[in-house]
Design a protein around this motif. Sequence first.
Motif, PDB file in Angstrom:
ATOM      1  N   MET A   1       4.164   4.975  -6.005  1.00 18.66           N
ATOM      2  CA  MET A   1       4.332   4.713  -7.436  1.00 18.66           C
ATOM      3  C   MET A   1       3.204   5.355  -8.241  1.00 18.66           C
ATOM      4  O   MET A   1       3.429   5.845  -9.345  1.00 18.66           O
ATOM      5  CB  MET A   1       4.409   3.199  -7.687  1.00 18.66           C
ATOM      6  CG  MET A   1       4.742   2.825  -9.127  1.00 18.66           C
ATOM      7  SD  MET A   1       6.330   3.501  -9.732  1.00 18.66           S
ATOM      8  CE  MET A   1       7.440   2.138  -9.343  1.00 18.66           C
TER       9      MET A   1
ATOM     10  N   ALA B   1      -4.066  -3.747  -1.928  1.00 21.54           N
ATOM     11  CA  ALA B   1      -3.528  -4.016  -0.588  1.00 21.54           C
ATOM     12  C   ALA B   1      -4.560  -4.737   0.268  1.00 21.54           C
ATOM     13  O   ALA B   1      -4.240  -5.697   0.984  1.00 21.54           O
ATOM     14  CB  ALA B   1      -3.077  -2.714   0.072  1.00 21.54           C
TER      15      ALA B   1
ATOM     16  N   MET C   1       3.555  -1.770 -12.614  1.00 22.60           N
ATOM     17  CA  MET C   1       2.954  -0.432 -12.709  1.00 22.60           C
ATOM     18  C   MET C   1       3.800   0.474 -13.606  1.00 22.60           C
ATOM     19  O   MET C   1       3.284   1.195 -14.461  1.00 22.60           O
ATOM     20  CB  MET C   1       2.832   0.204 -11.317  1.00 22.60           C
ATOM     21  CG  MET C   1       1.741  -0.388 -10.452  1.00 22.60           C
ATOM     22  SD  MET C   1       1.737   0.318  -8.776  1.00 22.60           S
ATOM     23  CE  MET C   1       1.036   1.954  -9.096  1.00 22.60           C
ATOM     24  N   LEU C   2       5.098   0.402 -13.398  1.00 22.21           N
ATOM     25  CA  LEU C   2       6.010   1.252 -14.158  1.00 22.21           C
ATOM     26  C   LEU C   2       5.988   0.872 -15.640  1.00 22.21           C
ATOM     27  O   LEU C   2       5.994   1.729 -16.533  1.00 22.21           O
ATOM     28  CB  LEU C   2       7.413   1.081 -13.564  1.00 22.21           C
ATOM     29  CG  LEU C   2       8.416   2.198 -13.709  1.00 22.21           C
ATOM     30  CD1 LEU C   2       7.836   3.546 -13.318  1.00 22.21           C
ATOM     31  CD2 LEU C   2       9.646   1.882 -12.839  1.00 22.21           C
TER      32      LEU C   2
ATOM     33  N   PHE D   1       5.143  -5.983  -8.404  1.00 23.98           N
ATOM     34  CA  PHE D   1       3.932  -5.209  -8.669  1.00 23.98           C
ATOM     35  C   PHE D   1       4.289  -3.768  -9.059  1.00 23.98           C
ATOM     36  O   PHE D   1       3.726  -3.211 -10.013  1.00 23.98           O
ATOM     37  CB  PHE D   1       3.047  -5.227  -7.417  1.00 23.98           C
ATOM     38  CG  PHE D   1       1.735  -4.531  -7.582  1.00 23.98           C
ATOM     39  CD1 PHE D   1       0.691  -5.152  -8.256  1.00 23.98           C
ATOM     40  CD2 PHE D   1       1.535  -3.253  -7.078  1.00 23.98           C
ATOM     41  CE1 PHE D   1      -0.533  -4.507  -8.416  1.00 23.98           C
ATOM     42  CE2 PHE D   1       0.319  -2.604  -7.235  1.00 23.98           C
ATOM     43  CZ  PHE D   1      -0.713  -3.233  -7.904  1.00 23.98           C
ATOM     44  N   LEU D   2       5.229  -3.189  -8.343  1.00 23.20           N
ATOM     45  CA  LEU D   2       5.661  -1.830  -8.688  1.00 23.20           C
ATOM     46  C   LEU D   2       6.266  -1.804 -10.093  1.00 23.20           C
ATOM     47  O   LEU D   2       6.057  -0.856 -10.862  1.00 23.20           O
ATOM     48  CB  LEU D   2       6.698  -1.324  -7.667  1.00 23.20           C
ATOM     49  CG  LEU D   2       6.193  -1.176  -6.225  1.00 23.20           C
ATOM     50  CD1 LEU D   2       7.367  -0.879  -5.283  1.00 23.20           C
ATOM     51  CD2 LEU D   2       5.132  -0.085  -6.113  1.00 23.20           C
TER      52      LEU D   2
ATOM     53  N   VAL E   1      -4.760   0.975  -5.592  1.00 26.14           N
ATOM     54  CA  VAL E   1      -3.711   0.481  -4.692  1.00 26.14           C
ATOM     55  C   VAL E   1      -4.340  -0.019  -3.391  1.00 26.14           C
ATOM     56  O   VAL E   1      -4.002  -1.102  -2.895  1.00 26.14           O
ATOM     57  CB  VAL E   1      -2.662   1.587  -4.390  1.00 26.14           C
ATOM     58  CG1 VAL E   1      -1.787   1.188  -3.195  1.00 26.14           C
ATOM     59  CG2 VAL E   1      -1.793   1.841  -5.616  1.00 26.14           C
ATOM     60  N   ASP E   2      -5.276   0.743  -2.851  1.00 23.49           N
ATOM     61  CA  ASP E   2      -5.934   0.309  -1.614  1.00 23.49           C
ATOM     62  C   ASP E   2      -6.712  -0.988  -1.829  1.00 23.49           C
ATOM     63  O   ASP E   2      -6.704  -1.876  -0.977  1.00 23.49           O
ATOM     64  CB  ASP E   2      -6.864   1.417  -1.089  1.00 23.49           C
ATOM     65  CG  ASP E   2      -6.059   2.541  -0.437  1.00 23.49           C
ATOM     66  OD1 ASP E   2      -4.986   2.246   0.139  1.00 23.49           O
ATOM     67  OD2 ASP E   2      -6.482   3.709  -0.520  1.00 23.49           O
TER      68      ASP E   2
ATOM     69  N   ARG F   1       0.839  -1.199   0.000  1.00 26.58           N
ATOM     70  CA  ARG F   1       0.000   0.000   0.000  1.00 26.58           C
ATOM     71  C   ARG F   1       0.881   1.260   0.000  1.00 26.58           C
ATOM     72  O   ARG F   1       0.690   2.143  -0.835  1.00 26.58           O
ATOM     73  CB  ARG F   1      -0.916  -0.013   1.232  1.00 26.58           C
ATOM     74  CG  ARG F   1      -2.032   1.039   1.187  1.00 26.58           C
ATOM     75  CD  ARG F   1      -2.768   1.150   2.523  1.00 26.58           C
ATOM     76  NE  ARG F   1      -3.195  -0.114   3.096  1.00 26.58           N
ATOM     77  CZ  ARG F   1      -4.367  -0.720   2.824  1.00 26.58           C
ATOM     78  NH1 ARG F   1      -5.215  -0.170   1.990  1.00 26.58           N
ATOM     79  NH2 ARG F   1      -4.678  -1.868   3.394  1.00 26.58           N
TER      80      ARG F   1
ATOM     81  N   THR G   1       5.717  -7.106  -3.844  1.00 22.77           N
ATOM     82  CA  THR G   1       5.596  -5.653  -3.893  1.00 22.77           C
ATOM     83  C   THR G   1       6.499  -5.091  -4.991  1.00 22.77           C
ATOM     84  O   THR G   1       6.064  -4.269  -5.809  1.00 22.77           O
ATOM     85  CB  THR G   1       5.953  -5.038  -2.531  1.00 22.77           C
ATOM     86  OG1 THR G   1       5.055  -5.574  -1.555  1.00 22.77           O
ATOM     87  CG2 THR G   1       5.823  -3.526  -2.558  1.00 22.77           C
TER      88      THR G   1
ATOM     89  N   TYR H   1       4.147   1.720  -0.798  1.00 20.12           N
ATOM     90  CA  TYR H   1       4.946   1.942  -2.001  1.00 20.12           C
ATOM     91  C   TYR H   1       4.081   2.075  -3.247  1.00 20.12           C
ATOM     92  O   TYR H   1       4.423   2.785  -4.182  1.00 20.12           O
ATOM     93  CB  TYR H   1       5.993   0.834  -2.152  1.00 20.12           C
ATOM     94  CG  TYR H   1       7.066   0.926  -1.099  1.00 20.12           C
ATOM     95  CD1 TYR H   1       8.060   1.894  -1.182  1.00 20.12           C
ATOM     96  CD2 TYR H   1       7.076   0.066   0.003  1.00 20.12           C
ATOM     97  CE1 TYR H   1       9.045   1.995  -0.199  1.00 20.12           C
ATOM     98  CE2 TYR H   1       8.050   0.163   0.989  1.00 20.12           C
ATOM     99  CZ  TYR H   1       9.041   1.128   0.881  1.00 20.12           C
ATOM    100  OH  TYR H   1      10.003   1.235   1.841  1.00 20.12           O
ATOM    101  N   GLY H   2       2.955   1.381  -3.222  1.00 17.90           N
ATOM    102  CA  GLY H   2       2.024   1.495  -4.346  1.00 17.90           C
ATOM    103  C   GLY H   2       1.525   2.928  -4.506  1.00 17.90           C
ATOM    104  O   GLY H   2       1.468   3.466  -5.616  1.00 17.90           O
ATOM    105  N   HIS H   3       1.175   3.551  -3.385  1.00 17.75           N
ATOM    106  CA  HIS H   3       0.718   4.948  -3.446  1.00 17.75           C
ATOM    107  C   HIS H   3       1.819   5.851  -3.999  1.00 17.75           C
ATOM    108  O   HIS H   3       1.561   6.738  -4.821  1.00 17.75           O
ATOM    109  CB  HIS H   3       0.299   5.435  -2.051  1.00 17.75           C
ATOM    110  CG  HIS H   3      -1.059   4.949  -1.644  1.00 17.75           C
ATOM    111  ND1 HIS H   3      -2.166   5.077  -2.448  1.00 17.75           N
ATOM    112  CD2 HIS H   3      -1.499   4.319  -0.510  1.00 17.75           C
ATOM    113  CE1 HIS H   3      -3.220   4.553  -1.830  1.00 17.75           C
ATOM    114  NE2 HIS H   3      -2.837   4.075  -0.665  1.00 17.75           N
TER     115      HIS H   3
ATOM    116  N   GLY I   1      -5.917   5.616  -9.313  1.00 14.25           N
ATOM    117  CA  GLY I   1      -4.765   4.766  -9.029  1.00 14.25           C
ATOM    118  C   GLY I   1      -4.618   4.520  -7.534  1.00 14.25           C
ATOM    119  O   GLY I   1      -4.388   3.385  -7.090  1.00 14.25           O
ATOM    120  N   HIS I   2      -4.772   5.583  -6.746  1.00 23.99           N
ATOM    121  CA  HIS I   2      -4.690   5.426  -5.294  1.00 23.99           C
ATOM    122  C   HIS I   2      -5.780   4.488  -4.782  1.00 23.99           C
ATOM    123  O   HIS I   2      -5.540   3.632  -3.927  1.00 23.99           O
ATOM    124  CB  HIS I   2      -4.814   6.786  -4.599  1.00 23.99           C
ATOM    125  CG  HIS I   2      -3.546   7.599  -4.657  1.00 23.99           C
ATOM    126  ND1 HIS I   2      -2.331   7.091  -4.275  1.00 23.99           N
ATOM    127  CD2 HIS I   2      -3.305   8.880  -5.053  1.00 23.99           C
ATOM    128  CE1 HIS I   2      -1.386   8.016  -4.435  1.00 23.99           C
ATOM    129  NE2 HIS I   2      -1.954   9.111  -4.913  1.00 23.99           N
TER     130      HIS I   2
END
Lengths: 487, 487
Positions: A20, B25, B100-101, B96-97, B21-22, A14, B93, A16-18, B17-18
């Motif tokens: 990113m 998570a 996203m990138l 996943f990041l 992410v929630d 959560r 994590t 690091y996702g935010h 996006g936020h």
Amino acid sequence: MEGELKPMDAEQLREYGHRMVDFVADYYKTIEDHPVLSQVEPGYLRKLLPDSAPDKPESFENVLSDVKTKIIPGVTHWQSPNYFAYFPSNSSTAGFLGEMLSACFNIVGFSWITSPAATELEMIVLDWFAKMLKLPDFFLSTGQGGGVIQGTASEAVLVVLLAARDIFLRKLGKGFLEKLVVYASDQTHSALQKACQIAGIHPENVKALKTDSSTNYGLSPDLLSKEICHDIANGLVPFFACASVGTTSSTAIDPILELANVTKSYNIWLHVDSAYAGSACVCPEYRHHIDGVEEVDSFNMNAHKWFLTNFDCSLLWVKDRNALIQSLSTNPEFLKNKASQSKSVLDYKDWQIPLGRRFRSLKLWLVLRLYGVENLQAYIRNHIELAIHFEELVSQDMRFEIVAPRTFALVCFRLLLPCGFEDRTNDVNGDLLQAVNSTGKIFISHTVLSGTYVMRFAVGAPLTEERHIDAAWKLIQDQASSLLEKL
Amino acid sequence: MEGELKPMDAEQLREYGHRMVDFVADYYKTIEDHPVLSQVEPGYLRKLLPDSAPDKPESFENVLSDVKTKIIPGVTHWQSPNYFAYFPSNSSTAGFLGEMLSACFNIVGFSWITSPAATELEMIVLDWFAKMLKLPDFFLSTGQGGGVIQGTASEAVLVVLLAARDIFLRKLGKGFLEKLVVYASDQTHSALQKACQIAGIHPENVKALKTDSSTNYGLSPDLLSKEICHDIANGLVPFFACASVGTTSSTAIDPILELANVTKSYNIWLHVDSAYAGSACVCPEYRHHIDGVEEVDSFNMNAHKWFLTNFDCSLLWVKDRNALIQSLSTNPEFLKNKASQSKSVLDYKDWQIPLGRRFRSLKLWLVLRLYGVENLQAYIRNHIELAIHFEELVSQDMRFEIVAPRTFALVCFRLLLPCGFEDRTNDVNGDLLQAVNSTGKIFISHTVLSGTYVMRFAVGAPLTEERHIDAAWKLIQDQASSLLEKL
């Protein structure tokens, strides 16, 4: 993420996702600050990164800082509003959210049982899309056919080529492989040639039939018919033809219905590659370009090009799914399960080259639902309007010419040279392309049509507005003026 | 996202996006609340979704609510700590990041110029990984070979098979296709068989050499040698062999060095498929399982299985990159560019089946940097410890037996039946698997070894802890007791 290894801690994800998400949003916000075409030299990155992976964990800050200072300079920004090269590769908020969701579940959906929702959503969304394109009912999963998401149009044409090859070889015997002949126009994407190499089709039996401006680079059904008769007379076996609706060079259109009338009488598998232009056919006023699709065996379009669905997402429909399955299925013990054995489900592993597959239907489903068909049509129409605007700008400058008719959102044009310099036209257009691209302000690409070097201006990035078109045209004009002065 | 279509508005992407992410998570936080193996019936989703795409945009809330109520029940939760089926598919994590990138840039990296960073980071990270595995120098991109990210191990074996096929056919002539022979053990992944189908290898020339428990299901070099001699005497042309390090059924290991001694004398291309076990070979104490890799032509392992890198990310190294390129390259005008023409860069499009490719090296780079090699080794060792723990639990219950040696984190076991019931052993083990999986509490899969039905317990999900192993074993014991009572 420092210290103790937590490969998957929900709160860490959560946090690091935010961060990113903010990075990504900021990237889009400032995307025009970067040269659209990366200006780095070959080998630039090796000088910037260590020789080996770190033994200890590094901080997220350091990595993100490296993304900014080391990676981004080497990125060609396909999402920039100043990107006009090749064909577009659309990202979108909906597509991005779909990628997040797909990476979250991170399933490997080879069989129905490995996530029933992945298989079933794909069937449903491909049925939705088939209806949007007004494809014939036999392409729906409720009949003998169905749709499937491939990675790319290359894989789409390969799997149907293999299906067709194996239909013929089952009938004639393996020894006939050398006799099999494939037909397409010389404008067909190189993916077909590659698929033929892979499938073992004899290179001389891959017929790239000549086109020219008299048919706007569309394939002549007469030529196809003559070639087929000639090959049959020589003991060869015609088995596969690929028609293109919207070629890569100039968005040329092969006449599907007339071609199908030829191929049908020989039981030749007719595939339609509409990787780019398929998106436009969702608009009723462009749908006629795929008239005749009710007579073909397979149809392909890339939602990842011009339909706001992040790469990769290539949609393939086949009339007879068993042809694919017979060619591509394997049935190892370790994958057997009740649902598959009962034949009550589809296992998409048997429709594609790889075994594993991502949950790609999620992003297409999100695009369709979060935008809705009417907005998606408006999105396409807007780009076509912008391309028409660019076409008008080119037409108003007598130093330039439009080389092939604009049908969708690609404009093919070139600079004409003054009397006495005509033999340098191709070279100077090449120089113009280099000059324009090396400013980093826009990125366009080129092709060659009947020996003529042509610049391609493909509108289609999600952020492109009229002001970007105007600025791009001014840049091209300025660079052309400067080249013409030096003649 | 309602109202006006904003395909890519940075602030809208940030907001949604936020929220996503929630959602992600929270999904991981509550993942154990769902049945790990989806319990839906075939066709469940079509009843829940409309027949066509919406004309108007729908709200993010509605879509997310549908994900929760309609999609998630149909998801088999590969990231659940109670997932022990097939082999793992790790999300993390860092992975996943990285996804996203990669979705953010959304490039189509077919050629160097389309994003130099994508090609160069892939070269660098594959070199890093080759060093972690102590692969021979000729697999590094600084020499004649190099590494490349394929989608899956299926594509990896296909591209090297094609490269080897074409080396031989260039020498012998196209007509020799029917004579080409492929060798592997009968434990080899079905991907090889599929690759042979695609490449047009005659089915009878795909030799699945028999293995049994006397070699722990590893391929006998003597048997390979005899088969090759026999085939040559019959006018056939041996050209490709696939050795497996860690087979899918039982993580069996073919003796690479001894096999290479055989294949080398016939110039047979030797490929090593270490899709699963390759991850463990990053630990010095497991590296010996790929001893002999300095004698092979290509090597493959899947970072997307057991190495915290989200699917798909299959790493392939080849000794001679030109063999791949000669087989898979195309050079259409519309892709030509200065960098490619100058031969100063690699264009990965010529190393793979599709043209387009995602920026997949980002996620692997993030995994390596954010976790560090030592933590990644610890991650692998922890799973192997957990598998040893499970193996001990099984060994302590005399009603069960371990069927094949545990080498990594897969335990192959079965229930033994009392005297007089032995002929029902396979069926009852199948019933036990069904009984266990239909509780939704754990998910395991099966195989058959020498006619014996075997349950496979593969430890490797990132969230699995000892308590999950203990609970899983108790469930298996309880279900077994209940089945035995009904005998």
